[in-house]
Write an enzyme that holds these catalytic residues in place. Structure first.
Site, PDB file in Angstrom:
ATOM      1  N   GLY B  50       3.462  -0.978  -7.922  1.00 44.04           N
ATOM      2  CA  GLY B  50       3.164  -1.116  -9.679  1.00 44.04           C
ATOM      3  C   GLY B  50       2.292  -2.320  -9.551  1.00 44.04           C
ATOM      4  CD  GLU B 196      -5.005 -25.273   4.936  1.00 44.09           C
ATOM      5  OE1 GLU B 196      -3.627 -24.628   5.499  1.00 44.09           O
ATOM      6  OE2 GLU B 196      -6.046 -25.226   5.473  1.00 44.09           O
ATOM      7  CB  ALA B 233     -16.267 -10.786  -0.082  1.00 46.50           C
ATOM      8  CG  HIS B 365     -11.347 -14.259  12.113  1.00 46.33           C
ATOM      9  ND1 HIS B 365     -12.006 -13.880  10.721  1.00 46.33           N
ATOM     10  CD2 HIS B 365     -10.450 -14.401  11.709  1.00 46.33           C
ATOM     11  CE1 HIS B 365     -10.761 -14.470   9.918  1.00 46.33           C
ATOM     12  NE2 HIS B 365      -9.565 -14.868  10.479  1.00 46.33           N
ATOM     13  CG  HIS B 369      -5.662 -22.338   6.679  1.00 48.76           C
ATOM     14  ND1 HIS B 369      -6.190 -22.966   5.897  1.00 48.76           N
ATOM     15  CD2 HIS B 369      -6.486 -20.743   6.325  1.00 48.76           C
ATOM     16  CE1 HIS B 369      -5.925 -21.555   4.417  1.00 48.76           C
ATOM     17  NE2 HIS B 369      -6.468 -20.346   5.257  1.00 48.76           N
TER      18      HIS B 369
END
Lengths: 556, 556
Positions: B50, B196, B233, B365, B369
């Site tokens: 939830g 990263e 997006a 795609h 990274h």
């Protein structure tokens, strides 16, 4: 007058396994004879909250129970045998399968305390006659030994069902898929091919199981620490290769995890594991050996929270404790949906100081299913007249249909069916008949089929927003509120932090109740609806949440 | 006497982003100055039932609020900017970032109705001085434009934070990651590298974004039908390539999905999309053009149930209806955990007769990274003295540490930190300091942090087994039962099918109540516990389920 023979059609009816990977079960019917191929379960979708397993709806078999001659199993995976304990309680018919498959079924039936089921072993290469059907068992390769494809000789022609398969030219037990038999059937003429579609999206070939053994040997050769290998319990060839590497590099083997222990025992007893004396030790004994002389084979390759590997990773395993430097190999690929659970276990293992090797880092797993080039070989050898892609989600069936078309099959000879479809064949024609009942039966605890959409919808609602119970006691005589409203909440907000909110909510309900009293509304349904509406609007405006609201009215 | 300078240490404190991919936020502190790098959210784990989003615990920042000079953003992804609306309500400090990043932040703040936040645009290649820190913005490549790495010049040395990055030698906008700057910093001497770790498990290089454009061009060239492309997006380069292919093959572009419409608008307004007049049309206009002149760009590449693509697939989209033959391209890879949702949408699209192209079938795609060879290049150019792997689960951090070690860094110079770790640096030394508060704050509706473990545990229990409410009304005077027991269940079993079970349950409770009355037990806690125990045992023995049991006693 039309002769009876002219009216007879072969019916192929998938009751499970289409538009899904799992729950495989197919009916083959001709006049008064039915055989059933496989009888599997599927694990619940995320939205099937609280459900243990899902089994096929066999209403059609129950309606035609006097016709059913037996259930024929292609191999011993859960998605092909897992529903048997549930189904056999409703319809007890003889079971046919290879030795290992039936060994696993036998174990499962004992667990469910089911007796008096006839298990008939059929050797690959042999046939069994059931009613008008003659069913040939054809050895194939898969991620479990003793897996077969089936050639079903029917009055209108031969139906080949591949079962689950791959083509392994260098299998661990030396027994290559019986391509000669496929070629022979192709020469005789195959009416219908039902072929599995799991890996149809993957170009090329699935690698041989042997390549995983090579990786194991490399890893074992270099390793100085304890080795823990997690894999599927049923992947006995994989287990054999772990044992082989252990023997080669002088390690003892211990086994952990209930299903791993069971399967290793069944496989050993039936001669499917080559396990020299003195190699296997009890998991309790592992600390008696130096680190570089131990391999533990365990369940949990899917990150299942209760599995042996997950317990090892979270230091909750009763028999062994992970030590920094232990080498853990996860010899499996996550089944779609399990990725995060597997990642969680890997992270935990690393944190505990273990080295972890998994599919992203080394070739420690191969698939058990045929890729595109293997599928093309089988289609080409069999040259079927008609084709029904099976064992796949819709995208797989669709792409398998495209593959068949590219190989030259006319589109109208390909049937993308769904569960409950009836495909009727004569010697030269095939067409869809009238749909029959098929579907999911949810198993939750001892309840089979008593959890339906309403219960699941409520569970989902409760899981997302929790619950508020409002209790009011009302006088039988005059409809006045005697006690309450009391509010109890669970899964909504932590009460101590929200006392004000709850007080406000009670006040809102008091106003509603007073209003109802003023307007002489004593009809309980209206009363409850008023409380619900008021509370829902209030809570949503205050906190943008929408808990389940349960108004309860007691009358005294 | 120890001089003040000798006491001063640089502190690096990750408050989020370690042991997880998401919720990135790092504190850099020196004496009286703090800067914060990024301020992201993470989407809830499956067990956080939830919950809408999860944000970092910023207790440490609130305790040191007078020191905080600003928040510096590396790029505009949710896991780097998404917590800003929540955090800025508690601590309003100036924000620094590139133009597009701040454009997206601005939009987000307006949505949350947050005003008076100072947004300061910094161009890549430029610096900003905040307290004792001088922060250089270094252009890099990523799956969103205007992404930067940061070189933070501190009194004890240079800290480089890569942000999220890849190395793209042929980026869509021609702006290659500023490798010269990295080389220059390496020559000057870098004290600490924070890099990263997302793709550290992947060997080799991430392919250039341009390769996806080549695939689009191939697909668009052959396609005669409508094309629908789903992607992230924020992947504006990807959107640009779709637009480019559309222009090349004479198609109009329509946009669907709230975030896609927003981002396209922001990017267009700020000059990040090259979109000639007349190319973009309203989604309402698409039926006015022939099929082969339309491309729709949409959200939903992760199969999100409420997204535009999911609505298209389930025929619930208000503005467009999927037609057989439509070509759908899913230009994304499923984020771990989303695999099944994506598969579901693909299956639905196929069933509706669409052709679907996705990652398994074509190169539609690439990742944003850096893979292993790219990471090695950055480590090698920067030659840092110390290294903190960031942006990864534990396994990623661990493997990134190993990669650094393989490149020659001494193990003791590598810090695998966790959220709340404090790593203290002088010019030549680094060590872990005392841990600070860090953690997850759960956002559910308007409630921030009011859903904790107890609420989640209850939601889980309710989701799996449902609930039984037992209400009894008792006399104030003599403790006798006046009304009830009444039983209400939700998410347990469908009541009509279980009336007998419920009647039996009531009878059991009556016996318990009578027993309690006989024994003069009027203590409510004991009464409730007795009801609970009896009912729990009864239900488990009957049906092997364990619903939440809520006894409620009303007194009148």
């Amino acid at each position: 007058m039309v002769s009876k023979k002219a009216l007879s059609k072969l019916k192929i009816i998938p009751l499970g396994g289409l538009f899904e990977i799992g729950k495989n079960i197919t009916v083959i019917e001709y006049n008064n004879d039915i055989i059933v191929i496989d009888c599997g379960l599927i694990f619940p979708e995320d939205e099937m909250l609280g459900i243990d397993v899902v089994i096929p709806d066999i209403t059609y078999l129950l309606k035609n129970r006097e016709k059913v001659r037996g259930i024929v199993l292609t191999h011993g995976h859960e998605d092909h045998i897992g529903a048997l304990p549930y189904i056999l309680k409703k319809i007890n018919v003889p079971i046919y399968g290879t030795k290992l498959t039936l060994g696993l079924v036998d174990y499962k039936l004992k667990e469910h305390n089911i007796k008096n089921v006839k298990l008939n072993v059929v050797k690959p290469g042999k046939s069994v006659k059931l009613g008008c059907f003659n069913i040939e068992f054809i050895r194939n390769n898969h991620s479990i030994p003793d897996s077969v494809s089936l050639a079903i000789h029917t009055p209108v022609g031969i139906v080949v069902h591949t079962g689950d398969f791959k083509i392994d030219y260098t299998p661990i037990n030396g027994e290559v898929i019986d391509l000669h038999k496929f070629a022979e059937l192709g020469r005789k003429g195959v009416l219908v091919l039902m072929a599995e579609s799991t890996n149809v999206e993957r170009p090329g070939y699935t690698m041989s199981e042997k390549t995983v053994g090579d990786t194991f040997n490399d890893i074992f050769m270099k390793a100085k620490q304890r080795i823990i290998v997690a894999t599927f319990a049923s992947n006995i060839h994989r287990i054999q290769q772990i044992i082989n590497a252990a023997i080669m590099f002088n390690r003892k083997v211990a086994v952990s995890g209930r299903s791993m222990v069971n399967v290793v025992n069944v496989a050993k007893d039936l001669g499917y594991l080559d396990l020299p004396d003195g190699v296997l030790i009890d998991i309790n004994e592992i600390d008696k050996y130096p680190d570089n002389e131990i391999v533990v084979i365990t369940t949990g390759s899917q990150g299942e929270p209760m599995s042996a590997l997950a317990r090892i990773a979270s230091s909750e395993h009763k028999k062994m404790e992970l030590m920094p430097g232990d080498l853990v190999i996860i010899s499996a690929t996550p089944i779609p949906g399990n990725e995060k659970m597997v990642a969680k276990v890997i992270n935990q293992l690393f944190k505990k100081g273990a080295d972890v090797i998994y599919e992203a880092l080394a070739d420690v797993h191969v698939s058990g299913h045929a890729c595109q080039e293997e599928l093309k070989l089988i289609h080409t050898l069999l040259k079927p007249k008609f084709f029904i892609p099976v064992h796949g989600e819709y995208r797989h069936l669709k792409q398998h249909a495209q593959l068949a078309e590219e190989l030259g099959m006319p589109r109208e000879n390909i049937f993308i069916a769904e569960n409950g479809s009836v495909i009727e064949f004569t010697k030269d024609k095939g067409k869809f008949g009238q749909q029959v009942i098929a579907g999911n039966i949810l198993v939750d605890g001892l309840g089979i089929g008593d959890v339906g959409n309403i219960v699941l919808r409520d569970r989902k609602h409760l899981s997302e927003d929790g619950l508020i119970v409002v209790v009011v006691t009302i006088s039988k005589e005059n409809g006045k509120v005697i006690a309450g409203p009391d509010i109890v909440s669970r899964g909504f907000v932590y009460v101590r932090e929200s006392e004000d909110l709850m007080e406000e909510a009670k006040e809102k309900i008091r106003v509603v109740l007073a209003e109802c009293e003023k307007n002489h509304i004593t009809d309980w349904a209206t009363l409850k609806a008023s409380i619900k509406d008021e509370l829902r609007n209030f809570l949503y405006s205050k906190i943008k949440r929408n808990p389940m609201i349960l108004p309860i009215i007691m009358e005294v």
